[in-house]
Design an enzyme around this catalytic site. Structure first.
Site, PDB file in Angstrom:
ATOM      1  N   ASP A  60     -13.836  14.732  79.760  1.00 43.85           N
ATOM      2  CA  ASP A  60     -14.739  13.649  80.156  1.00 43.85           C
ATOM      3  C   ASP A  60     -16.191  14.053  79.884  1.00 43.85           C
ATOM      4  O   ASP A  60     -17.107  13.247  80.031  1.00 43.85           O
ATOM      5  CB  ASP A  60     -14.500  13.206  81.601  1.00 43.85           C
ATOM      6  N   SER A  61     -16.395  15.303  79.421  1.00 46.98           N
ATOM      7  CA  SER A  61     -17.717  15.684  78.916  1.00 46.98           C
ATOM      8  C   SER A  61     -18.124  14.775  77.757  1.00 46.98           C
ATOM      9  O   SER A  61     -19.312  14.641  77.450  1.00 46.98           O
ATOM     10  CB  SER A  61     -17.718  17.149  78.449  1.00 46.98           C
ATOM     11  N   ASP A  99      -8.331  14.105  79.723  1.00 47.33           N
ATOM     12  CA  ASP A  99      -9.006  14.359  81.011  1.00 47.33           C
ATOM     13  C   ASP A  99      -9.024  13.065  81.824  1.00 47.33           C
ATOM     14  O   ASP A  99      -9.588  12.053  81.367  1.00 47.33           O
ATOM     15  CB  ASP A  99     -10.449  14.797  80.700  1.00 47.33           C
ATOM     16  N   LYS A 129      -5.402  16.485  82.394  1.00 44.54           N
ATOM     17  CA  LYS A 129      -6.132  17.414  83.268  1.00 44.54           C
ATOM     18  C   LYS A 129      -6.779  16.625  84.380  1.00 44.54           C
ATOM     19  O   LYS A 129      -7.223  15.480  84.156  1.00 44.54           O
ATOM     20  CB  LYS A 129      -7.208  18.167  82.473  1.00 44.54           C
ATOM     21  N   GLU A 131      -9.412  17.200  88.063  1.00 44.03           N
ATOM     22  CA  GLU A 131     -10.349  18.132  88.683  1.00 44.03           C
ATOM     23  C   GLU A 131     -10.065  18.326  90.170  1.00 44.03           C
ATOM     24  O   GLU A 131      -9.586  17.419  90.842  1.00 44.03           O
ATOM     25  CB  GLU A 131     -11.798  17.607  88.520  1.00 44.03           C
ATOM     26  N   GLU A 198     -14.091  26.922  86.008  1.00 43.37           N
ATOM     27  CA  GLU A 198     -15.419  26.658  85.423  1.00 43.37           C
ATOM     28  C   GLU A 198     -16.534  27.242  86.286  1.00 43.37           C
ATOM     29  O   GLU A 198     -16.592  26.988  87.505  1.00 43.37           O
ATOM     30  CB  GLU A 198     -15.632  25.133  85.250  1.00 43.37           C
TER      31      GLU A 198
HETATM   32  O1  KIV Z   1     -14.772  17.674  80.281  1.00 47.43           O
HETATM   33  C1  KIV Z   1     -14.715  18.810  79.800  1.00 47.43           C
HETATM   34  O2  KIV Z   1     -15.170  19.082  78.683  1.00 47.43           O
HETATM   35  C2  KIV Z   1     -14.101  19.848  80.603  1.00 47.43           C
HETATM   36  C3  KIV Z   1     -14.145  21.253  80.077  1.00 47.43           C
HETATM   37  C4  KIV Z   1     -15.489  21.793  80.220  1.00 47.43           C
HETATM   38  C5  KIV Z   1     -13.119  22.108  80.700  1.00 47.43           C
HETATM   39  O3  KIV Z   1     -13.593  19.576  81.639  1.00 47.43           O
END
Ligand code: KIV
Length: 307
Positions: A60-61, A99, A129, A131, A198
Site C-alpha cells: 500500500d506504499s 497488501d 499481507k 498489518e 519494519e
Molecule cells: O506497503 C509496503 O510497501 C510495505 C513494505 C514496506 C513492507 O508494507
C-alpha cells in the site's frame, strides 16, 4: 514498445522455479536470504521478475509512490486491486502478495476473508499481507483458514502510524520490544507464512529469530532477518518524497527520467526531433498526387475538417 518483450500466456517458462511458501521455508532452513521488493504495475513487476527476486509485494506504499497520496491510509481496495492485477501481468516466478489496504479488513473476519479473496480471484495474487497484531491476528487466522496464505507485518505499521506516534522506529525499550515480539508470535500461531518486521532495532530481530519458525522479512530491522524488503521506488531513486533511514539507493532513476524528458522537450523545441529515421514516407509520386488533389479542391466528403 515491442510485443516480443511482453510476458504472455505463450511466453516459455523460465528456468527458475515458481516461488511458493515451501520455497521460503526451505530458504530459511538453508539460511539463504529471501529477497522481496514492492511493485505496483507491469513494468516494475517485470523488472522484479527479470532481477530474480523471490517475493513481490504490491504494497500500500503504492498509495504514495505511484498514486501521490500523502500516506497509505486513503488508498482504496479498488485501487489496490488494479495495481495488483497490473503487477500480476508482469510476473511468472516470484510469489505475488497483495497488501490489504486500511479499512478493508479490520471490521470483521468475514470482511477480511472477502477482501483477501478479491486479491486472489480478481488480481491473481498468491497471498495477502495485513498489518499489526491485536485484532489483525484473528483476521489473519480467518484468511488462512479460508485457504489464502497470509503475511503478517509488525513494528512500524504505516496504516496506524498516527496511533504509534508517527513514522518512527518501534520496540526500542525491552517492554515495547516484547509487544512487537508477542504480535509476531501471535501472527505465527494464527498461521502466517512469513512476517515483515519494519523499523525495529536489530537487537530485537536478532533476539526473536530463534523463537520464530516462519521467515522474517526485515525492512529497517537489521541483518538477522531471513530476508529483506525495500520499496521499488526508494531503492531505484524514483520517489522524491522522504526516505527512511533504512533505505539504500541503488540507482537514481528519477534524475535519469528528468534528464531524458528534458532532452526530449529541448529537441522538440529546437526541431531536432523527429529526424528522418523517425518518420514515415510516401512514394514521391503519391505525395505529388496528394498535393495536386488537395490543390484542385477535388476532395470528397468533409472538406471543412481539412481547412
Ligand atoms: O506497503 C509496503 O510497501 C510495505 C513494505 C514496506 C513492507 O508494507
Amino acid at each position: 514498445m515491442s510485443a516480443r518483450q511482453r510476458i504472455t500466456a505463450d511466453t516459455p517458462p523460465r528456468k527458475r522455479k515458481t516461488v511458493t511458501v515451501s520455497t521460503l521455508s526451505e530458504k530459511k532452513a538453508l539460511g539463504e536470504p529471501i529477497v522481496m521488493v514492492t511493485a505496483y504495475d507491469y513494468p516494475s513487476a517485470s523488472v522484479a521478475e527479470e532481477a530474480g527476486v523471490d517475493l513481490v509485494l504490491v504494497g500500500d506504499s503504492g498509495a504514495m509512490t505511484v498514486l501521490g497520496y500523502q500516506s497509505t491510509v486513503p488508498v482504496t481496495l479498488e485501487e489496490m486491486l488494479m495495481l495488483s492485477a497490473a503487477a500480476r501481468r508482469g510476473l511468472r516466478t516470484p510469489m505475488l502478495i497483495g497488501d490489504l489496504p486500511f479499512g478493508s479488513y479490520e471490521g470483521s473476519d468475514v470482511e477480511a476473508v472477502k477482501t483477501a479473496q478479491r486479491f486472489v480471484k480478481e488480481a491473481g495474487c498468491d497471498a495477502v499481507k495485513l498489518e499489526r497484531g491485536g485484532s489483525s491476528v484473528d483476521r489473519a487466522r480467518a484468511i488462512v483458514e479460508s485457504g489464502i496464505p497470509v503475511m503478517g507485518h509488525v513494528g512500524l505499521t504505516p496504516q496506524t502510524a498516527t496511533a504509534l506516534g508517527g513514522y518512527r522506529s518501534q520496540g526500542r525499550t525491552a517492554e515495547k520490544a516484547m509487544q512487537v515480539v508477542n504480535d509476531a508470535l501471535a501472527l505465527q500461531d494464527a498461521g502466517c507464512f512469513a512476517i515483515v518486521f519494519e523499523a525495529v532495532p536489530a537487537d530485537l530481530t536478532e533476539a526473536v529469530m530463534p523463537h520464530l519458525e516462519v521467515p522474517v522479512i526485515g525492512i529497517g530491522a537489521g541483518p538477522a532477518a531471513d530476508g529483506q524488503v525495500l520499496v521499488f521506488h526508494d531503492l531505484l531513486g524514483i520517489y522524491d518524497g522522504h526516505a527512511a533511514r533504512f533505505v539504500k539507493r541503488y540507482a537514481d532513476i528519477r534524475d535519469q527520467m528528468i534528464a531524458g524528458v528534458s532532452a526530449y522537450a529541448e529537441d522538440v523545441r529546437t526541431r531536432k526531433y523527429p529526424e528522418p529515421v523517425h518518420t514515415y514516407t510516401m512514394a514521391p509520386d503519391e505525395a505529388a498526387a496528394l498535393r495536386a488533389e488537395l490543390a484542385s479542391g477535388g476532395l470528397t466528403g468533409r472538406r471543412d475538417v481539412l481547412r
